[in-house]
Design a protein around this motif. Structure first.
Motif, PDB file in Angstrom:
ATOM      1  N   ASP A  97       0.831  -1.208   0.000  1.00 10.80           N
ATOM      2  CA  ASP A  97       0.000   0.000   0.000  1.00 10.80           C
ATOM      3  C   ASP A  97       0.862   1.254   0.000  1.00 10.80           C
ATOM      4  O   ASP A  97       0.565   2.225  -0.703  1.00 10.80           O
ATOM      5  N   ASP A  98       1.929   1.249   0.801  1.00 10.58           N
ATOM      6  CA  ASP A  98       2.844   2.396   0.828  1.00 10.58           C
ATOM      7  C   ASP A  98       3.461   2.619  -0.550  1.00 10.58           C
ATOM      8  O   ASP A  98       3.591   3.746  -1.017  1.00 10.58           O
ATOM      9  N   VAL A  99       3.856   1.516  -1.192  1.00 11.42           N
ATOM     10  CA  VAL A  99       4.491   1.613  -2.511  1.00 11.42           C
ATOM     11  C   VAL A  99       3.529   2.226  -3.520  1.00 11.42           C
ATOM     12  O   VAL A  99       3.882   3.141  -4.274  1.00 11.42           O
ATOM     13  N   LEU A 100       2.279   1.753  -3.520  1.00 10.86           N
ATOM     14  CA  LEU A 100       1.309   2.253  -4.492  1.00 10.86           C
ATOM     15  C   LEU A 100       0.874   3.678  -4.181  1.00 10.86           C
ATOM     16  O   LEU A 100       0.467   4.416  -5.078  1.00 10.86           O
ATOM     17  N   ASP A 101       0.971   4.079  -2.918  1.00  8.62           N
ATOM     18  CA  ASP A 101       0.708   5.485  -2.590  1.00  8.62           C
ATOM     19  C   ASP A 101       1.701   6.396  -3.289  1.00  8.62           C
ATOM     20  O   ASP A 101       1.378   7.531  -3.657  1.00  8.62           O
ATOM     21  N   GLU A 102       2.935   5.914  -3.461  1.00 10.17           N
ATOM     22  CA  GLU A 102       3.978   6.729  -4.098  1.00 10.17           C
ATOM     23  C   GLU A 102       4.048   6.510  -5.610  1.00 10.17           C
ATOM     24  O   GLU A 102       4.206   7.458  -6.383  1.00 10.17           O
ATOM     25  N   ALA A 103       3.947   5.256  -6.035  1.00 10.59           N
ATOM     26  CA  ALA A 103       4.172   4.940  -7.451  1.00 10.59           C
ATOM     27  C   ALA A 103       2.898   4.735  -8.245  1.00 10.59           C
ATOM     28  O   ALA A 103       2.920   4.806  -9.479  1.00 10.59           O
ATOM     29  N   GLY A 104       1.788   4.474  -7.565  1.00 13.13           N
ATOM     30  CA  GLY A 104       0.547   4.189  -8.262  1.00 13.13           C
ATOM     31  C   GLY A 104      -0.166   5.441  -8.725  1.00 13.13           C
ATOM     32  O   GLY A 104       0.263   6.566  -8.455  1.00 13.13           O
ATOM     33  N   PRO A 105      -1.268   5.272  -9.448  1.00 14.73           N
ATOM     34  CA  PRO A 105      -2.036   6.428  -9.925  1.00 14.73           C
ATOM     35  C   PRO A 105      -2.710   7.143  -8.774  1.00 14.73           C
ATOM     36  O   PRO A 105      -2.927   6.570  -7.699  1.00 14.73           O
ATOM     37  N   LEU A 106      -3.020   8.414  -8.982  1.00 14.46           N
ATOM     38  CA  LEU A 106      -3.750   9.170  -7.975  1.00 14.46           C
ATOM     39  C   LEU A 106      -5.111   8.532  -7.759  1.00 14.46           C
ATOM     40  O   LEU A 106      -5.823   8.199  -8.708  1.00 14.46           O
ATOM     41  N   ARG A 107      -5.483   8.363  -6.485  1.00  9.47           N
ATOM     42  CA  ARG A 107      -6.770   7.762  -6.171  1.00  9.47           C
ATOM     43  C   ARG A 107      -7.669   8.826  -5.566  1.00  9.47           C
ATOM     44  O   ARG A 107      -7.563   9.150  -4.380  1.00  9.47           O
ATOM     45  N   LEU A 108      -8.532   9.418  -6.387  1.00  5.00           N
ATOM     46  CA  LEU A 108      -9.393  10.510  -5.962  1.00  5.00           C
ATOM     47  C   LEU A 108     -10.841  10.034  -5.885  1.00  5.00           C
ATOM     48  O   LEU A 108     -11.319   9.323  -6.759  1.00  5.00           O
TER      49      LEU A 108
END
Length: 388
Positions: free
Chosen positions: A297-308
């Motif tokens: 989850d931490d990784v995707l917070d930085e590298a993943g798409p914006l989750r709006l």
């Protein structure tokens, strides 16, 4: 393939053999006169002074012979050569390398060709990818952290990119394969040379389920400087780089450097303060070179798409539509408290890969959350179950 297209492909193959790795001066020549004219210049005697080092190599082999040999070689391996003219070329991934100044670092040059083995398209594999790298001398802690992070990323549909080395790299590939996901191994030698040789079977499995890629033509042995050049491709093919365990002087830190230069997030997993193989991670975190991450989850917070989220939108209750593995895994979660994936697999009677895939879907639906204790039902999920 038309005659003109084949000639261009053969020109790329020839120049890849002549350069055997990144060559900023040759890339500049191609940019200036085109790949076919550049190949003719290398084959003849009209080379700029910066390319004098290619003269001796050019004189030892004919252009036609070396291209025929290389194409036959990669064909026997069941592989292919991918050039900047091909649809499979990850052009948007290479844009970052194009933006760098090769006069400051020749290693920043874009590959002339990529030698690929594998059933999957390199372009598709690089669509959503995270690099997971680290020390060759990994500890049990590092292997566990790598398995959790890489396995979770793969289960969520992200490609795991690494360098096929001992330690963290190998664990990252195995975790991705174990989760039923896709992984890409970037080599610092020819596509015919498993390196290290002990990873022959691992690389064969990656060929069946992902991609093995290198910029070095068949027969090229692994040399020290090629690993540093290889690191830029690991960074270029991913949305971000995660380092799990790295000593003070680590090649993984070089990969982080490339990630930062390409404008992509660099991340590091903290380890025990007494561990020598985590000193590099701690320093990168302390000096602001890398974000601290502890889970997927931490990784995707930085590298993943914006989750709006959209304000005022109330989603339908997704729990009513659960079925199959998702229903079984959700039912195995306690009303209060948390469980780890392995415990869930035992309770639900499904495989670890199925558990991770189900948890990914349940998390997207807002029914579960993950913290340091494991996976648990979200507040919305508990309300849907009549638990307050």
């Amino acid at each position: 393939m038309s005659g003109a297209a084949e000639e261009r492909m053969r020109a790329w193959v020839y120049l890849s053999r002549m350069a055997e790795g990144p060559c900023a001066a040759l890339s500049a020549l191609i940019e200036s006169v085109g790949v076919e004219e550049a190949a003719r210049a290398v084959e003849g005697s009209a080379l700029p002074a910066a390319l004098d080092r290619l003269v001796e190599k050019r004189a030892t082999v004919s252009r036609r012979k070396c291209v025929d040999q290389d194409l036959a070689w990669i064909g026997r391996l069941g592989g292919r050569v991918v050039t900047p003219d091909d649809a499979e070329w990850p052009a948007w991934r290479m844009l970052g390398l194009n933006q760098l100044d090769p006069t400051q670092d020749e290693g920043a040059a874009v590959p002339l060709a990529l030698w690929v083995r594998g059933q999957r398209s390199l372009l598709e594999c690089a669509e959503r990818a995270v690099a997971v790298v680290g020390t060759r001398c990994s500890t049990g802690y590092g292997n566990h952290a790598t398995g959790e992070i890489a396995g979770e990323l793969a289960a969520r549909g992200w490609t795991v990119v690494s360098g096929a080395a001992f330690g963290i790299d190998g664990m990252a590939h195995r975790a991705a394969l174990g989760a039923g996901g896709t992984t890409v191994a970037v080599l610092a030698c020819g596509p015919d040379r498993p390196y290290p040789v002990q990873h022959d079977r691992l690389l064969a499995e990656i060929v069946e389920n992902g991609v093995v890629v290198t910029e070095y033509p068949p027969g090229t042995p692994a040399r020290k400087h090629q690993f540093l050049a290889r690191n830029r491709l690991i960074a270029a093919l991913a949305d971000g780089v995660v380092v799990v365990e790295a000593g003070l002087r680590s090649g993984a830190r070089n990969t982080v450097k490339w990630s930062r230069r390409l404008g992509r997030p660099a991340m590091a997993v903290p380890g025990p303060v007494t561990s020598a193989v985590s000193v590099g991670c701690h320093r990168m975190i302390r000096e602001g070179e890398a974000y601290m991450v502890t889970c997927a989850d931490d990784v995707l917070d930085e590298a993943g798409p914006l989750r709006l989220s959209l304000p005022g939108v109330v989603p339908p209750d997704p729990e009513e539509n659960l079925g199959g593995d998702e229903a079984a895994v959700y039912a195995a979660l306690p009303s209060v408290g948390a469980r780890l994936p392995r415990s869930l697999a035992e309770a639900a009677g499904v495989s670890m890969g199925s558990v991770r895939a189900a948890l990914s879907g349940l998390e997207i639906a807002g029914l579960v959350v993950c913290d340091e204790n494991g996976w648990s039902r979200s507040a919305a999920g508990r309300r849907g179950s009549g638990v307050v």
